[in-house]
Scaffold this motif. Structure first.
Motif, PDB file in Angstrom:
ATOM      1  N   ASP A  89      71.877 -15.954  41.967  1.00 20.24           N
ATOM      2  CA  ASP A  89      73.211 -16.075  41.399  1.00 20.24           C
ATOM      3  C   ASP A  89      73.568 -17.519  41.155  1.00 20.24           C
ATOM      4  O   ASP A  89      73.110 -18.398  41.848  1.00 20.24           O
ATOM      5  N   ALA A  90      74.397 -17.722  40.152  1.00 19.18           N
ATOM      6  CA  ALA A  90      74.820 -19.088  39.850  1.00 19.18           C
ATOM      7  C   ALA A  90      75.448 -19.717  41.095  1.00 19.18           C
ATOM      8  O   ALA A  90      75.442 -20.919  41.264  1.00 19.18           O
ATOM      9  N   ASP A  91      75.958 -18.898  41.965  1.00 19.28           N
ATOM     10  CA  ASP A  91      76.542 -19.482  43.174  1.00 19.28           C
ATOM     11  C   ASP A  91      75.420 -20.008  44.058  1.00 19.28           C
ATOM     12  O   ASP A  91      74.334 -19.445  44.128  1.00 19.28           O
ATOM     13  N   LEU A  92      75.675 -21.125  44.672  1.00 21.08           N
ATOM     14  CA  LEU A  92      74.609 -21.859  45.340  1.00 21.08           C
ATOM     15  C   LEU A  92      74.562 -21.573  46.829  1.00 21.08           C
ATOM     16  O   LEU A  92      73.804 -22.200  47.554  1.00 21.08           O
ATOM     17  N   SER A  93      75.370 -20.593  47.266  1.00 23.71           N
ATOM     18  CA  SER A  93      75.531 -20.456  48.713  1.00 23.71           C
ATOM     19  C   SER A  93      74.229 -20.126  49.433  1.00 23.71           C
ATOM     20  O   SER A  93      74.068 -20.440  50.596  1.00 23.71           O
ATOM     21  N   SER A  94      73.293 -19.502  48.699  1.00 23.57           N
ATOM     22  CA  SER A  94      72.057 -19.147  49.392  1.00 23.57           C
ATOM     23  C   SER A  94      71.020 -20.273  49.321  1.00 23.57           C
ATOM     24  O   SER A  94      69.918 -20.135  49.834  1.00 23.57           O
ATOM     25  N   LEU A  95      71.352 -21.386  48.658  1.00 22.50           N
ATOM     26  CA  LEU A  95      70.375 -22.453  48.477  1.00 22.50           C
ATOM     27  C   LEU A  95      70.817 -23.732  49.209  1.00 22.50           C
ATOM     28  O   LEU A  95      72.007 -23.968  49.396  1.00 22.50           O
ATOM     29  N   ASP A  96      69.820 -24.562  49.588  1.00 22.56           N
ATOM     30  CA  ASP A  96      70.151 -25.892  50.120  1.00 22.56           C
ATOM     31  C   ASP A  96      70.437 -26.785  48.923  1.00 22.56           C
ATOM     32  O   ASP A  96      69.601 -26.888  48.021  1.00 22.56           O
ATOM     33  N   VAL A  97      71.565 -27.430  48.943  1.00 21.48           N
ATOM     34  CA  VAL A  97      71.981 -28.201  47.778  1.00 21.48           C
ATOM     35  C   VAL A  97      71.778 -29.695  48.009  1.00 21.48           C
ATOM     36  O   VAL A  97      72.132 -30.221  49.057  1.00 21.48           O
ATOM     37  N   TYR A  98      71.169 -30.338  47.038  1.00 24.64           N
ATOM     38  CA  TYR A  98      70.904 -31.780  47.117  1.00 24.64           C
ATOM     39  C   TYR A  98      71.517 -32.487  45.928  1.00 24.64           C
ATOM     40  O   TYR A  98      71.736 -31.875  44.882  1.00 24.64           O
ATOM     41  N   ALA A  99      71.730 -33.798  46.087  1.00 27.67           N
ATOM     42  CA  ALA A  99      72.315 -34.572  44.991  1.00 27.67           C
ATOM     43  C   ALA A  99      71.421 -35.721  44.539  1.00 27.67           C
ATOM     44  O   ALA A  99      71.282 -35.979  43.350  1.00 27.67           O
ATOM     45  N   ALA A 100      70.792 -36.431  45.474  1.00 29.43           N
ATOM     46  CA  ALA A 100      70.066 -37.649  45.105  1.00 29.43           C
ATOM     47  C   ALA A 100      68.572 -37.359  44.917  1.00 29.43           C
ATOM     48  O   ALA A 100      67.977 -36.630  45.714  1.00 29.43           O
ATOM     49  N   PRO A 101      67.988 -37.923  43.854  1.00 28.66           N
ATOM     50  CA  PRO A 101      66.587 -37.629  43.534  1.00 28.66           C
ATOM     51  C   PRO A 101      65.626 -37.721  44.712  1.00 28.66           C
ATOM     52  O   PRO A 101      64.786 -36.835  44.898  1.00 28.66           O
ATOM     53  N   HIS A 102      65.771 -38.778  45.505  1.00 25.93           N
ATOM     54  CA  HIS A 102      64.751 -38.982  46.531  1.00 25.93           C
ATOM     55  C   HIS A 102      64.874 -38.010  47.698  1.00 25.93           C
ATOM     56  O   HIS A 102      63.958 -37.893  48.509  1.00 25.93           O
ATOM     57  N   GLU A 103      65.962 -37.271  47.719  1.00 25.76           N
ATOM     58  CA  GLU A 103      66.074 -36.213  48.726  1.00 25.76           C
ATOM     59  C   GLU A 103      65.022 -35.121  48.477  1.00 25.76           C
ATOM     60  O   GLU A 103      64.709 -34.340  49.372  1.00 25.76           O
ATOM     61  N   ALA A 104      64.492 -35.090  47.288  1.00 25.65           N
ATOM     62  CA  ALA A 104      63.485 -34.074  46.974  1.00 25.65           C
ATOM     63  C   ALA A 104      62.227 -34.235  47.819  1.00 25.65           C
ATOM     64  O   ALA A 104      61.434 -33.303  47.971  1.00 25.65           O
ATOM     65  N   ARG A 105      62.051 -35.403  48.390  1.00 25.20           N
ATOM     66  CA  ARG A 105      60.876 -35.599  49.240  1.00 25.20           C
ATOM     67  C   ARG A 105      60.834 -34.613  50.383  1.00 25.20           C
ATOM     68  O   ARG A 105      59.767 -34.179  50.799  1.00 25.20           O
ATOM     69  N   SER A 106      62.009 -34.273  50.884  1.00 24.00           N
ATOM     70  CA  SER A 106      62.023 -33.336  52.016  1.00 24.00           C
ATOM     71  C   SER A 106      61.588 -31.936  51.570  1.00 24.00           C
ATOM     72  O   SER A 106      61.221 -31.109  52.392  1.00 24.00           O
ATOM     73  N   ILE A 107      61.635 -31.680  50.277  1.00 21.23           N
ATOM     74  CA  ILE A 107      61.221 -30.363  49.767  1.00 21.23           C
ATOM     75  C   ILE A 107      59.722 -30.344  49.492  1.00 21.23           C
ATOM     76  O   ILE A 107      59.053 -29.338  49.693  1.00 21.23           O
ATOM     77  N   VAL A 108      59.197 -31.464  49.019  1.00 20.51           N
ATOM     78  CA  VAL A 108      57.818 -31.447  48.524  1.00 20.51           C
ATOM     79  C   VAL A 108      56.772 -31.764  49.590  1.00 20.51           C
ATOM     80  O   VAL A 108      55.579 -31.562  49.353  1.00 20.51           O
TER      81      VAL A 108
END
Ligand code: SF4
Lengths: 378, 291
Positions: free
Chosen positions: A152-171
């Motif tokens: 769903d467009a609602d983000l409640s089920s997802l971890d939300v990030y804002a800054a590009p380098h935060e993606a490191r914790s995902i990858v």
């Protein structure tokens, strides 16, 4: 469109070669302005009239503004030779990627704006990029995993990030918590979103997830992707990797088949054994190309080089036909990373753990030798 | 536009290897001294071969996160970055003094200011001392303490021992610690016998390594007798033969390292404004990266 954009357009129409961008043409002839789109054609305009016409075509104006002022104009290569020896990927690659994201090459401004109102979505490996447009033509981008594309467009089920380098914790780790040494392995975990990125930070985030894929994809589109084939890569190695150039072509084929197919890596392999010798292994369907064997493949090849130096020997084993098949199934299950999926009690699967333990109990001696046959000194 | 590119070894097996490089890049990104801050790796992505393609700036400062001059800084990095016309004589170094050389990357036509490794920079001495402060939790640590700087040894590269000696000498000259000793994993004086080399009851042991990994997390703690099995962990400080050993782990994880990276780039001509001071201030008191 806002007033600043209109002023900028008047300035641009007023000076130099005028404006010619995405179907919008604006310029000046003597004292008179012209304004043209595929649907409007007006000449002999006073500045006030020009402003009025532009105002009634806000999409064209804000689109021009976004691409030429916010993303930045396309930088030309110094000359043709420069293009092929040293291409400036940088801002051009970023721009090309952002235009790809909204299918700018396929659709004119009005269709695009209509589509962008709902969001234009494209896939980049396991990433799903959605471009949207704001009131003044500013693009915003939303990034998530393809597996969450329909969430769903609602983000409640997802971890939300804002800054590009935060993606490191995902990858860094896969969903089982294992380290991912190859960023383009199809093991990107899901459950997260970057809901609101501008163009620059979108590109930065993609670069954290799939490093250097945008510039290489861009070079390929421009017809100047430089591919370094296996032989050249192997030749270049020094130190402990010096030996990998010993591998023969057949072994290079096995490498590609082991590491580079879609089930293992989302890049589309463009390198071959050498310039003349194509490998048979499927290149893959990835959006972005692989231009040379990666460090993981080179490191693995080093081990294979030492293994391939061994002469084969003849061993004698007694296995029942089912046991032989079981050995094959075990190798297959490990190679495909399927061992976790085999159910505890599913003894019909050769790679089932109890089946494997039974085979080991029956066929291994105390030293762990299959059929009690020693490996030998070599 | 000017960019900073930090290049490091990285690992296929252990994410800790690149973690300090990312942390220091983040620290520098936050002080806005460069238009872009990127990282590239020998074993991770983007590779050294492709990292410059991810950089938009024409002017690029490349700082190697390595301890010493040698195979990586002299051969691998310049080759993989395609620094045209590179020859190690460009650095005109005695093994410790490489500062920077300016070359063109043939792949991207960018002007690359290729800097000497962080490990041989004089301000690395301060990071070693800061590491002692952070592991003891005492900003004035020194009196009554011994300090050991630990290196790999000469097995692989004689310049690596030079870097260890260099910083040990400099710390000794500060007259801050009662005793200072350079120790090695693979040669005399060995880190195994750390207690024999000190009279002080308290000894801080700082490995001059870029990242925590096998050597700093497994070998050295076991060799020194801090623990029989690294998996069970060890105390800081831990008692060994009547000494209290304050084992600090790799110096490269200390957040002040970002300062060394900046100084390398600044000396190569980067305009970093007051970023050096800002980083010094910010990294003080903040927990060490990776802790
Ligand atoms: S060589 Fe290229 S295609 Fe093969 S695994 Fe490495 S990155 Fe993927």
């Amino acid at each position: 469109m806002h007033a600043g954009q209109l002023d900028a357009l008047v300035d641009a129409a007023d000076g130099g070669d005028g404006v010619d961008f995405d179907g919008l043409r604006a310029g000046r002839d003597g004292d008179a302005f012209q304004f043209r789109t595929p649907h409007t054609e007006r000449a002999d305009l006073s500045e006030a009239e020009f402003r009025e016409v532009a105002e009634s075509n806000p999409w064209y104006v804000s689109n021009w503004f976004y691409w030429t002022r916010e993303v930045g104009p396309e930088a030309g290569a110094a000359d043709d030779e420069d293009r092929h020896t040293a291409i400036r990927d940088g801002s051009n690659a970023r721009r090309a990627f952002l235009r790809w994201a909204e299918r700018a090459d396929d659709h004119g401004v009005p269709e695009r704006y209509e589509a962008l109102a709902d969001g234009v979505t494209r896939e980049w490996g396991q990433l799903c990029v959605t471009a949207t447009v704001g009131d003044h033509g500013e693009r915003r981008y939303h990034l998530r995993h393809v597996a969450d594309a329909d969430a769903d467009a609602d983000l409640s089920s997802l971890d939300v990030y804002a800054a590009p380098h935060e993606a490191r914790s995902i990858v860094t780790y896969d969903e089982k918590g294992r380290y991912r040494p190859l960023k383009t392995a199809p093991t990107l975990r899901d459950g997260w979103a970057f809901p609101d990125l501008d163009g620059r930070s979108l590109v930065e985030t993609v670069d954290v997830v799939y490093p250097a894929t945008i510039p290489n994809w861009y070079r390929e589109r421009e017809g100047c992707l430089d591919v370094t084939h296996w032989d050249e890569t192997a030749e270049r190695q020094t130190g402990i990797y010096d030996i990998v150039d010993e591998l023969d072509e057949e072994a290079v084929e096995w490498i590609a088949e082991s590491c580079c197919v879609d089930s293992q890596c989302l890049k589309r392999r463009m390198w071959d054994a050498d310039e003349e010798t194509e490998l048979d292994t499927d290149r893959g369907d990835g959006v972005f190309p692989c231009r040379e064997p990666c460090s993981l493949v080179v490191a693995a090849a080093r081990k294979w080089t030492t293994l391939e130096r061994e002469e084969s020997r003849t061993y004698e084993f007694e296995l029942t036909p089912s046991e032989k098949e079981q050995v094959e199934e075990i190798i297959d299950a490990v190679a495909e990373g399927r061992t976790d999926e085999i159910r505890e009690a599913d003894v019909y699967e050769g790679a089932n753990r109890y089946r494997a333990r039974f085979l080991r109990a029956k066929q291994f001696d105390d030293e762990g030798n299959l059929s009690g046959t020693p490996t030998g000194d070599e | 536009m000017q960019a900073l590119v930090i290049v490091a070894h990285g690992s296929h097996l252990n994410p800790d290897s690149s973690a300090p490089t990312y942390d220091h890049a983040d620290t520098i990104r936050d002080v806005d001294a460069f238009d872009e801050v990127k990282t590239g790796f020998w074993k991770e992505e983007p590779s050294l071969r492709e990292v410059l393609r991810t950089v938009e700036s024409d002017e690029v400062f490349v700082v190697p996160m390595f301890i010493s001059e040698g195979y990586f800084t002299e051969q691998v990095i310049p080759r993989e970055l395609r620094l045209d016309g590179w020859d190690v004589s460009e650095w005109d170094s005695d093994g410790l003094s490489a500062s920077h050389a300016t070359l063109t990357a043939s792949d991207t036509n960018q002007r690359v200011h290729y800097c000497g490794p962080v490990g041989t920079h004089e301000s690395m001495t301060d990071v070693l001392v800061r590491r002692a402060e952070s592991v003891t939790g005492d900003p004035t640590v020194g009196t009554g303490f011994g300090l050991a700087v630990v290196g790999h040894g000469t097995e692989r590269n004689e310049n690596s021992a030079k870097a260890i000696e260099y910083h040990a000498d400099r710390i000794r000259e500060m007259d801050r610690f009662d005793e200072v000793q350079a120790l090695y994993m693979d040669e005399e004086p060995e880190v195994d016998d750390v207690a024999d080399y000190f009279e002080s009851e308290d000894v801080v042991v700082v490995p001059l390594f870029i990242a925590d990994g096998f050597h700093t997390q497994e070998d050295i703690p076991e060799d020194m007798g801090l623990t029989d099995d690294y998996r069970t962990g060890y105390d800081v400080p831990a008692e060994v033969d009547g000494h209290r050993i304050w084992y600090a782990g790799a110096v490269g994880t200390e957040s002040l390292m970002a300062d060394v990276v900046l100084e390398r780039a600044a000396e190569a001509g980067a305009d970093v404004g007051d970023a050096v001071e800002v980083v010094r201030k910010r990294t003080r008191g903040s927990p060490a990266a990776g802790d």
